[in-house]
Design a protein around this motif. Structure first.
Motif, mmCIF file in Angstrom:
data_model
loop_
_atom_site.group_PDB
_atom_site.id
_atom_site.type_symbol
_atom_site.label_atom_id
_atom_site.label_comp_id
_atom_site.label_asym_id
_atom_site.label_seq_id
_atom_site.Cartn_x
_atom_site.Cartn_y
_atom_site.Cartn_z
ATOM 1 N N GLN A 1 -31.868 34.621 4.936
ATOM 2 C CA GLN A 1 -32.447 34.414 6.265
ATOM 3 C C GLN A 1 -31.802 33.225 6.976
ATOM 4 O O GLN A 1 -31.449 33.311 8.155
ATOM 5 C CB GLN A 1 -33.955 34.201 6.152
ATOM 6 N N PHE A 2 -31.635 32.124 6.247
ATOM 7 C CA PHE A 2 -30.989 30.953 6.842
ATOM 8 C C PHE A 2 -29.525 31.254 7.175
ATOM 9 O O PHE A 2 -29.010 30.853 8.222
ATOM 10 C CB PHE A 2 -31.075 29.754 5.908
ATOM 11 N N ARG A 3 -28.831 31.967 6.262
ATOM 12 C CA ARG A 3 -27.428 32.257 6.492
ATOM 13 C C ARG A 3 -27.228 33.157 7.708
ATOM 14 O O ARG A 3 -26.223 33.068 8.407
ATOM 15 C CB ARG A 3 -26.829 32.911 5.235
ATOM 16 N N SER A 4 -28.187 34.035 7.981
ATOM 17 C CA SER A 4 -28.051 34.961 9.104
ATOM 18 C C SER A 4 -28.079 34.252 10.453
ATOM 19 O O SER A 4 -27.595 34.787 11.453
ATOM 20 C CB SER A 4 -29.166 36.016 9.066
ATOM 21 N N LYS A 5 -28.620 33.023 10.480
ATOM 22 C CA LYS A 5 -28.733 32.327 11.766
ATOM 23 C C LYS A 5 -28.015 30.979 11.788
ATOM 24 O O LYS A 5 -28.030 30.297 12.807
ATOM 25 C CB LYS A 5 -30.208 32.109 12.119
ATOM 26 N N SER A 6 -27.408 30.589 10.690
ATOM 27 C CA SER A 6 -26.763 29.278 10.645
ATOM 28 C C SER A 6 -25.614 29.265 9.650
ATOM 29 O O SER A 6 -25.616 30.010 8.672
ATOM 30 C CB SER A 6 -27.798 28.214 10.249
ATOM 31 N N THR A 7 -24.649 28.378 9.908
ATOM 32 C CA THR A 7 -23.528 28.183 8.985
ATOM 33 C C THR A 7 -23.713 26.928 8.142
ATOM 34 O O THR A 7 -22.775 26.484 7.485
ATOM 35 C CB THR A 7 -22.203 28.072 9.758
ATOM 36 N N VAL A 8 -24.919 26.338 8.161
ATOM 37 C CA VAL A 8 -25.175 25.124 7.377
ATOM 38 C C VAL A 8 -24.860 25.383 5.903
ATOM 39 O O VAL A 8 -25.212 26.436 5.359
ATOM 40 C CB VAL A 8 -26.638 24.669 7.550
ATOM 41 N N PRO A 9 -24.175 24.455 5.238
ATOM 42 C CA PRO A 9 -23.908 24.635 3.801
ATOM 43 C C PRO A 9 -25.210 24.718 3.017
ATOM 44 O O PRO A 9 -26.136 23.929 3.244
ATOM 45 C CB PRO A 9 -23.116 23.372 3.433
ATOM 46 N N ILE A 10 -25.291 25.674 2.090
ATOM 47 C CA ILE A 10 -26.498 25.882 1.290
ATOM 48 C C ILE A 10 -26.168 25.663 -0.182
ATOM 49 O O ILE A 10 -25.288 26.318 -0.729
ATOM 50 C CB ILE A 10 -27.062 27.298 1.496
ATOM 51 N N ASN B 1 -24.963 36.167 -1.491
ATOM 52 C CA ASN B 1 -25.989 36.247 -0.458
ATOM 53 C C ASN B 1 -26.054 35.015 0.420
ATOM 54 O O ASN B 1 -27.070 34.759 1.065
ATOM 55 C CB ASN B 1 -27.355 36.512 -1.098
ATOM 56 N N GLY B 2 -24.959 34.262 0.454
ATOM 57 C CA GLY B 2 -24.854 33.204 1.450
ATOM 58 C C GLY B 2 -24.808 31.790 0.931
ATOM 59 O O GLY B 2 -24.568 30.864 1.711
ATOM 60 N N ALA B 3 -25.046 31.571 -0.367
ATOM 61 C CA ALA B 3 -25.001 30.207 -0.896
ATOM 62 C C ALA B 3 -23.565 29.712 -0.990
ATOM 63 O O ALA B 3 -22.633 30.499 -1.163
ATOM 64 C CB ALA B 3 -25.663 30.146 -2.265
ATOM 65 N N ASP B 4 -23.399 28.400 -0.888
ATOM 66 C CA ASP B 4 -22.077 27.786 -0.999
ATOM 67 C C ASP B 4 -21.870 27.069 -2.319
ATOM 68 O O ASP B 4 -20.737 26.790 -2.701
ATOM 69 C CB ASP B 4 -21.872 26.786 0.147
ATOM 70 N N ASP B 5 -22.956 26.770 -3.015
ATOM 71 C CA ASP B 5 -22.855 26.123 -4.323
ATOM 72 C C ASP B 5 -24.135 26.415 -5.093
ATOM 73 O O ASP B 5 -25.138 26.840 -4.517
ATOM 74 C CB ASP B 5 -22.655 24.608 -4.171
ATOM 75 N N TYR B 6 -24.093 26.196 -6.408
ATOM 76 C CA TYR B 6 -25.226 26.538 -7.272
ATOM 77 C C TYR B 6 -25.280 25.530 -8.410
ATOM 78 O O TYR B 6 -24.292 25.329 -9.112
ATOM 79 C CB TYR B 6 -25.024 27.950 -7.837
ATOM 80 N N MET B 7 -26.445 24.901 -8.573
ATOM 81 C CA MET B 7 -26.645 23.963 -9.675
ATOM 82 C C MET B 7 -27.800 24.432 -10.542
ATOM 83 O O MET B 7 -28.847 24.826 -10.037
ATOM 84 C CB MET B 7 -26.946 22.554 -9.143
ATOM 85 N N CYS B 8 -27.592 24.369 -11.851
ATOM 86 C CA CYS B 8 -28.629 24.786 -12.804
ATOM 87 C C CYS B 8 -29.456 23.579 -13.235
ATOM 88 O O CYS B 8 -28.907 22.525 -13.555
ATOM 89 C CB CYS B 8 -27.999 25.445 -14.023
ATOM 90 N N LYS B 9 -30.766 23.749 -13.233
ATOM 91 C CA LYS B 9 -31.658 22.703 -13.743
ATOM 92 C C LYS B 9 -31.652 22.729 -15.269
ATOM 93 O O LYS B 9 -31.594 23.810 -15.858
ATOM 94 C CB LYS B 9 -33.084 22.936 -13.244
ATOM 95 N N PRO B 10 -31.742 21.572 -15.909
ATOM 96 C CA PRO B 10 -31.754 20.225 -15.303
ATOM 97 C C PRO B 10 -30.341 19.779 -14.942
ATOM 98 O O PRO B 10 -29.369 20.228 -15.554
ATOM 99 C CB PRO B 10 -32.339 19.361 -16.418
#
Length: 236
Positions: A66-75, A93-102
Motif C-alpha cells: 500500500q505504501f509502495r503504491s503511493k510513494s517511493t520512500v525507502p522501506i 512486494n516493494g521493500a528495499d531491505d530486510y532485517m531479521c530479528k533479533p
C-alpha cells in the motif's frame, strides 16, 4: 535531520529503536498498528519507513504494498521471520531491505544510513541526468524507455511505470551508463551501500521485476541484458 516512521507493535522494541536512532540524530515517529501508520504517514513525511511484518490489525506485506503504491520512500522490513521465501516475498512486494530479528541497533542504523545515502545520490546526479535528457528530440521520440530523474519515474512508450525505490535506482544506473556491464555486487553497492548486508539474489529479483515492467517480452529482453558470468547491462 532525516525523518523515520517506525511501525512496530511491540512497545519495548519500538522504544529501544526510537531511542537509539534519536541518539544517531534521526527524528523518529512511531506507529503501533497499521492504521496508525497510514494515518501518520502524510503527517510524518518520512525519509525512511521501518516496518514490522507482524502487526495486530493488518498484514505487513499488504501494508508495504500500500505504501509502495503511493510513494517511493525507502522501506526497510524488520521481522522475526527469517526464511528466504519471506525475505524474497517482501522484496518483490516493494521493500528495499530486510532485517531479521533479533538485530543489532548499530546494523539497523547503518542500513538506514545506506538507504538515505542512495536517496541523496538521486539529487546529486541531476547534472548527469540533465546531460542524459539532452538527447535530440528525434532520438527521444524513438526511445522505448525514458528515465526522468527529477520525477523519479520510468516511461515505457511514453506511459509511466510504477517501480520500487531499488528498481528505480538500478534503472537509473543503467540509464546513466548505457552499455556498461554491472556485476551484481556493483548493483548492490549502488542501491544499498557496501555496509548493508544483502544477497545477490535480491538483485536478480529486482531485475526480474524490472523486465516485467519495461520489456515487451520479459523472457527475451531487448533492453536489460544478462551478461553470463558477469552481471547485467542496459541497451536502448
Amino acid at each position: 535531520m532525516s525523518r523515520i516512521l517506525l511501525v512496530e507493535d511491540d512497545h519495548s522494541i519500538a522504544d529501544m529503536i526510537s531511542i537509539y536512532l534519536s541518539e544517531e540524530n534521526y527524528s523518529v515517529s512511531i506507529a503501533y498498528t497499521g492504521q496508525e501508520a497510514i494515518d501518520l504517514f502524510n503527517e510524518a513525511e518520512p525519509d525512511v519507513l521501518i516496518l514490522d511484518l507482524m502487526l495486530p490489525d493488518t498484514n505487513g506485506i499488504d501494508l508495504c504494498k500500500q505504501f509502495r503504491s503511493k510513494s517511493t520512500v525507502p522501506i526497510m522490513i524488520v521481522s522475526a521471520k527469517s526464511e528466504v521465501a519471506e525475505r524474497v516475498n517482501a522484496l518483490m512486494n516493494g521493500a528495499d531491505d530486510y532485517m531479521c530479528k533479533p538485530f543489532s541497533m548499530r546494523e539497523l542504523a547503518a542500513r538506514t544510513s545506506a538507504l538515505l545515502r542512495r536517496s541523496a545520490l538521486t539529487r546529486k546526479v541531476k547534472a548527469a541526468a540533465s546531460a542524459a535528457s539532452t538527447k535530440p528530440a528525434a532520438q527521444q521520440e524513438t526511445s522505448d524507455i525514458v528515465v526522468d530523474m527529477e520525477k523519479r519515474c520510468i516511461y515505457v512508450h511514453r506511459q509511466p511505470v510504477e517501480t520500487t525505490y531499488s528498481e528505480f535506482e538500478i534503472m537509473k544506473h543503467f540509464w546513466l551508463h548505457p552499455g556498461k556491464v554491472f556485476s551484481r555486487e556493483e548493483l548492490l553497492n549502488n542501491i544499498r551501500g557496501i555496509d548493508s548486508f544483502v544477497t545477490e539474489r535480491s538483485v536478480d529479483v529486482h531485475i526480474t521485476n524490472l523486465r516485467k515492467k519495461v520489456e515487451t517480452d520479459p523472457k527475451d529482453p531487448k533492453h536489460i541484458k544478462t551478461v553470463w558470468g558477469v552481471g547485467y547491462k542496459f541497451q536502448q
